[in-house]
Design an enzyme around this catalytic site. Structure first.
Site, PDB file in Angstrom:
ATOM      1  CB  CYS A 140      -6.651  -0.009   4.655  1.00 20.03           C
ATOM      2  SG  CYS A 140      -4.959  -0.658   4.696  1.00 20.03           S
TER       3      CYS A 140
ATOM      4  CB  CYS B 240      -2.047   1.749   6.178  1.00 20.35           C
ATOM      5  SG  CYS B 240      -1.578   0.979   4.596  1.00 20.35           S
TER       6      CYS B 240
ATOM      7  CD  GLU C 235      -1.829   4.554   3.213  1.00 20.37           C
ATOM      8  OE1 GLU C 235      -2.963   5.025   3.399  1.00 20.37           O
ATOM      9  OE2 GLU C 235      -1.622   3.588   2.436  1.00 20.37           O
TER      10      GLU C 235
ATOM     11  CG  HIS D 205      -2.003  -1.006   1.162  1.00 21.41           C
ATOM     12  ND1 HIS D 205      -3.152  -0.892   1.905  1.00 21.41           N
ATOM     13  CD2 HIS D 205      -2.139  -2.144   0.431  1.00 21.41           C
ATOM     14  CE1 HIS D 205      -3.949  -1.914   1.643  1.00 21.41           C
ATOM     15  NE2 HIS D 205      -3.341  -2.691   0.757  1.00 21.41           N
TER      16      HIS D 205
END
Length: 195
Positions: free
Chosen positions: A117, A120, A85, A83
């Protein structure tokens, strides 16, 4: 029994991001300029076909200098942990040579084109990040089909109890527009579930 051989996990930033990495150390004076970079990363990721509609960057809290960037690379890297992040945090940690971004004289903020999410969210306290800035909301990502996971309703308060300040809805509409652009282009909605 099958014998496993050692292997290496490697996540490569896309070639197009090299130009943006030249801005490392540059100052982004306003929160809107820092968010504009994160949103630009998400948009360019779509344009170049290198991943999903999410971008993130890490900045020094006091000087607003860019430390690292990240974009969603889940599909291209075949790694569900890639992801934006997570990529930005990992890049910052590698650049500084430490796993704890809070164990320095400097403090760092994570600027993300979307609220984190569940994965993260969990990584933020462990990374040493001291401030989180979000663009689009969780509901904006869910609206186009992404599974953001079982994140607690009071996630902002939970971070703040750990000394991590949170700012939300920074350039929200611009960030949500990129999510919608991805949906309109029939971008891959990658989830571990197949419902």
């Amino acid at each position: 029994m099958t014998k496993l051989s050692p292997f290496e996990i490697s996540i490569q930033l896309p070639e197009w991001s090299a130009a943006l990495l030249r801005n490392a150390g540059s100052e982004f004076a306003t929160v809107e300029s820092r968010m504009a970079l994160a949103i630009s990363l998400s948009s360019m990721n779509i344009e170049h076909g290198t991943g999903g509609p999410f971008g993130a960057a890490i900045f020094n809290i006091d000087t607003h200098e860019l430390l690292s960037i990240g974009m969603n690379l889940v599909v291209t890297s075949n790694c569900s942990m890639s992801h934006a992040e997570m990529v930005a945090i990992s890049s910052a940690q590698q650049r500084l040579g430490r796993f704890d971004l809070g164990a320095t004289k400097d403090s760092y903020e994570l600027v993300s084109s979307c609220e984190p999410c569940a994965m993260c969210f969990g990584a933020i306290p462990w990374s040493g990040i001291r401030h989180l800035v979000c663009g689009a909301r969780d509901e904006d990502a869910r609206a186009i089909g992404f599974d953001e996971g079982p994140k607690m309703d009071n996630w902002q308060e939970a971070l703040e109890k750990r000394g991590i300040t949170v700012a939300t809805d920074i350039c929200r509409q611009e960030a949500a527009d990129v999510l919608q652009q991805y949906a309109n282009a029939s971008g891959t909605i990658y989830n571990g579930r197949h419902a």
